[in-house]
Every structure is written in C-alpha cells, then in structure tokens.
Design a protein around this motif. Structure first.
Motif, mmCIF file in Angstrom:
data_model
loop_
_atom_site.group_PDB
_atom_site.id
_atom_site.type_symbol
_atom_site.label_atom_id
_atom_site.label_comp_id
_atom_site.label_asym_id
_atom_site.label_seq_id
_atom_site.Cartn_x
_atom_site.Cartn_y
_atom_site.Cartn_z
ATOM 1 N N UNK A 43 0.841 -1.192 0.000
ATOM 2 C CA UNK A 43 0.000 0.000 0.000
ATOM 3 C C UNK A 43 0.879 1.245 0.000
ATOM 4 N N UNK A 44 0.704 2.109 -0.996
ATOM 5 C CA UNK A 44 1.449 3.362 -1.088
ATOM 6 C C UNK A 44 0.442 4.511 -1.035
ATOM 7 N N UNK A 45 0.342 5.136 0.130
ATOM 8 C CA UNK A 45 -0.642 6.200 0.342
ATOM 9 C C UNK A 45 -0.419 7.322 -0.675
ATOM 10 N N UNK A 46 -1.507 7.749 -1.302
ATOM 11 C CA UNK A 46 -1.448 8.825 -2.285
ATOM 12 C C UNK A 46 -1.063 8.356 -3.678
ATOM 13 N N UNK A 47 -0.809 7.074 -3.852
ATOM 14 C CA UNK A 47 -0.433 6.535 -5.166
ATOM 15 C C UNK A 47 -1.345 5.381 -5.555
ATOM 16 N N UNK A 48 -1.349 4.329 -4.743
ATOM 17 C CA UNK A 48 -2.192 3.181 -5.035
ATOM 18 C C UNK A 48 -1.709 1.950 -4.303
ATOM 19 N N UNK A 49 -2.285 0.812 -4.655
ATOM 20 C CA UNK A 49 -1.959 -0.443 -3.984
ATOM 21 C C UNK A 49 -1.620 -1.519 -5.004
ATOM 22 N N UNK A 50 -0.582 -2.270 -4.713
ATOM 23 C CA UNK A 50 -0.253 -3.466 -5.478
ATOM 24 C C UNK A 50 -0.884 -4.609 -4.700
ATOM 25 N N UNK A 51 -1.894 -5.238 -5.296
ATOM 26 C CA UNK A 51 -2.656 -6.247 -4.580
ATOM 27 C C UNK A 51 -2.609 -7.587 -5.311
ATOM 28 N N UNK A 52 -2.931 -8.631 -4.558
ATOM 29 C CA UNK A 52 -2.994 -9.977 -5.122
ATOM 30 C C UNK A 52 -4.469 -10.311 -5.308
#
Length: 94
Positions: A43-52
């Motif tokens: 989770x990168x606040x202000x950018x987005x999330x790399x999720x599975x």
C-alpha cells in the motif's frame, strides 16, 4: 515511459547520479515483487496499492481441438490506483 525515462526524470529532479537512482528504482521493484510473492499487498498512500487478486477455478474451451479444459484457481498481481490518482488522470487533457 520506460524505466530509463523514470531514472532520468528522478535524477534530473533530485540531482542524484543516474546509477544511484537506477539502483533505488530496481530495489523498490524488487521489494514490491518479494512482498507480493510472499502473499503481502503493498500500500502506497497517495499513489495506489499493489494487490494480489484470487482467480477462481473455471472451465474453458479449446475451440481448435474441441475440448474442455479446467483452468485451476490461481493468484495474479494487480495495481489499484488511489482515488486522487484516478481523478487526476480522468481530468487531464491532452
């Protein structure tokens, strides 16, 4: 935009040499990959999330051989941008 373009852009904006910036960018990508391989989301606040994302088992058809195959359940990596990121791209004009 390629990884080289990103490295050049960051090096130009920060004044760091390209070799150091490239190492940092590659280590960042390695950290994201390692975390996701081990089953953790990033989770990168202000950018987005790399999720599975989990894909369920499904039945598919091979039309050339006229046979049914089973695709097993599996996980895939995905990126989900944050709302401000999505809105900025939506509202940008070219």
């Amino acid at each position: 935009m390629t990884k080289a373009d990103i490295v050049n852009d960051i090096a130009g904006k920060t004044g760091l040499d390209k070799g150091s910036v490239q190492t940092i960018v590659e280590k960042f990508m390695d950290s994201v990959k390692t975390s996701m391989i081990s089953g953790e989301n990033v989770y990168l606040r202000g950018f987005g999330s790399f999720i599975i994302k989990e894909r369920a088992e499904k039945t598919a058809r091979n039309i050339s051989k006229e046979e049914t195959i089973i695709i097993p359940a599996h996980n895939i990596p995905a990126f989900k941008p944050c709302k401000t990121f999505v809105n900025a791209v939506k509202n940008s004009k070219k």
